[in-house]
Design a protein around this motif. Structure first.
Motif, PDB file in Angstrom:
ATOM      1  N   PHE A  46     -28.342 -57.794  39.870  1.00 17.39           N
ATOM      2  CA  PHE A  46     -29.148 -56.588  40.044  1.00 17.39           C
ATOM      3  C   PHE A  46     -30.130 -56.679  41.210  1.00 17.39           C
ATOM      4  N   LYS A  47     -30.918 -57.740  41.296  1.00 11.27           N
ATOM      5  CA  LYS A  47     -31.964 -57.809  42.321  1.00 11.27           C
ATOM      6  C   LYS A  47     -31.371 -57.767  43.730  1.00 11.27           C
ATOM      7  N   TRP A  48     -30.284 -58.498  43.927  1.00 12.17           N
ATOM      8  CA  TRP A  48     -29.621 -58.479  45.223  1.00 12.17           C
ATOM      9  C   TRP A  48     -29.003 -57.112  45.483  1.00 12.17           C
ATOM     10  N   ARG A  49     -28.418 -56.528  44.445  1.00 13.76           N
ATOM     11  CA  ARG A  49     -27.703 -55.273  44.620  1.00 13.76           C
ATOM     12  C   ARG A  49     -28.643 -54.141  45.039  1.00 13.76           C
ATOM     13  N   ILE A  50     -29.774 -53.992  44.334  1.00 14.24           N
ATOM     14  CA  ILE A  50     -30.646 -52.854  44.616  1.00 14.24           C
ATOM     15  C   ILE A  50     -31.379 -53.021  45.944  1.00 14.24           C
ATOM     16  N   ARG A  51     -31.599 -54.266  46.343  1.00 13.37           N
ATOM     17  CA  ARG A  51     -32.328 -54.483  47.603  1.00 13.37           C
ATOM     18  C   ARG A  51     -31.387 -54.712  48.774  1.00 13.37           C
ATOM     19  N   SER A  75     -29.529 -43.771  42.534  1.00 15.52           N
ATOM     20  CA  SER A  75     -30.861 -44.306  42.782  1.00 15.52           C
ATOM     21  C   SER A  75     -30.878 -45.829  42.877  1.00 15.52           C
ATOM     22  N   MET A  76     -29.721 -46.480  42.738  1.00 13.46           N
ATOM     23  CA  MET A  76     -29.612 -47.905  43.042  1.00 13.46           C
ATOM     24  C   MET A  76     -29.397 -48.124  44.539  1.00 13.46           C
TER      25      MET A  76
END
Length: 355
Positions: A46-51, A75-76
């Motif tokens: 998640f953290k890598w994906r959204i940023r 919104s991701m």
């Protein structure tokens, strides 16, 4: 746009899991006259994906964005950064779609709170021409979260952000395909279905504790334990499987036909969620005729009358309601305004407005 060619839209889904994948598959199927160019990333890390999604798409986004008429991004997606990295995107009308928002998403026991995902979504909303949420709860909790975040900042905080955002906000659900109950599938009023992810934010321990209490009281029931689960099954699921093997009619992710048949057979569908922005699984179960039992919070007051809601976290009320319904169930509620026939025309109007 020339009348001699089809409208071309770029669909960006940076976290293809659950409702995100459901929606991203539905849009091109529902509007085949549009030339869809779809970029997705798996629903993990998640953290890598959204940023990091602008970096992940860096080699593809310029080619995909040539000669397009509109953009729909979840919104991701770090929409603000993408528009900066690819100037062609900055000139294209865009819709920013919130399946969830990071201001109202509960932090897990192994997670560290961070404002990074919240800022990605705030910048994306500010960069969007139209901001769309799948429920009023989602929109309200996002705006409240933005206000609270800015109040915590030490200085140089801009005023009027809510006034910038609110005029561009619209509520439009993910359209739910109704499950049609086959005539050959008799309903089992004592079958309780759980069709959610087996993760902390769905509170499976609460559900498992309630099932143990029901069994101790001598209540007869059966269970369909559906929904995604991690590679290592969580303790509540393992305990239910070990202690009630004769009561469990299904345990695991099943194919679509089996899933729909189980929903059509179920008497009661339950949610013990700590967060729910729309709840497609619950809406599917109710469309098949199951009776919903949900917390009196989150999106659920928009969907179901008070009869179907219990005080959040109140296990006594939860158990009492199920025990009563197993013997004397109420009618299943109507949810037409969340289903494809009602919602598809609204999506069509939104897309046409930007085409």
């Amino acid at each position: 746009m020339s009348s001699s060619r089809r409208s071309r839209w770029l669909l960006l889904s940076a976290y293809q899991a659950d409702s995100h994948a459901y929606w991203a598959a539905w849009l091109p199927r529902a509007f085949p006259a549009i030339d869809w160019r779809v970029l997705t990333l798996p629903g993990r890390h998640f953290k890598w994906r959204i940023r990091g999604n602008p970096l992940s798409w860096l080699g593809e986004i310029e080619a995909a964005s040539r000669d397009i008429d509109g953009i729909i991004a979840t919104s991701m997606v770090d929409l603000a950064t993408l528009r900066g990295l690819c100037p062609a995107l900055a000139r294209v009308p865009n819709i920013y779609y919130f399946h969830e928002n990071q201001f109202a998403y509960p932090v897990g026991p192994q997670q560290t709170p961070s404002v990074e995902p919240q800022l990605v979504q705030l910048y994306g909303a500010l960069a969007a021409d139209q901001i769309v949420f799948n429920s009023r709860w989602n929109a309200q909790s996002f705006l409240t979260g933005v206000d609270e975040l800015l109040q915590r900042m030490p200085d140089a905080v801009p005023g009027g952000l809510r006034a910038r955002l609110e005029p561009r906000i619209q509520v439009l659900p993910v359209p739910v395909e109704p499950v049609i109950s086959p005539e050959a599938s008799p309903r089992d009023p004592r079958l309780i279905v759980w069709n959610h992810r087996w993760e902390y934010d769905k509170a499976p321990a609460f559900f498992a504790a309630a099932m143990h209490r029901l069994a101790e009281q001598g209540v007869m029931f059966r269970l369909a334990l559906l929904g995604a689960r991690p590679a290592t099954p969580p303790a509540p699921l393992t305990e239910l499987a070990e202690q009630f093997p004769s009561r469990i009619v299904a345990n695991g992710r099943v194919d679509r036909a089996t899933y729909e048949a189980l929903l059509a057979q179920s008497g009661i569908a339950v949610s013990t969620a700590l967060h729910e922005f729309q709840g497609i699984g619950m809406l599917e179960a109710v469309s098949a005729g199951a009776i919903p039992l949900v917390p009196d919070a989150l999106v659920y007051p928009e969907q179901f009358a008070a009869t179907y809601r219990y005080p959040p976290g109140d296990i006594e009320a939860f158990i009492e309601r199920i025990a009563t319904w197993l013997v004397n169930p109420p009618a299943s509620p109507a949810i037409d305004r969340w289903l494809v026939p009602s919602v598809k025309p609204q999506w069509a109007a939104l897309i046409n407005r930007f085409s």
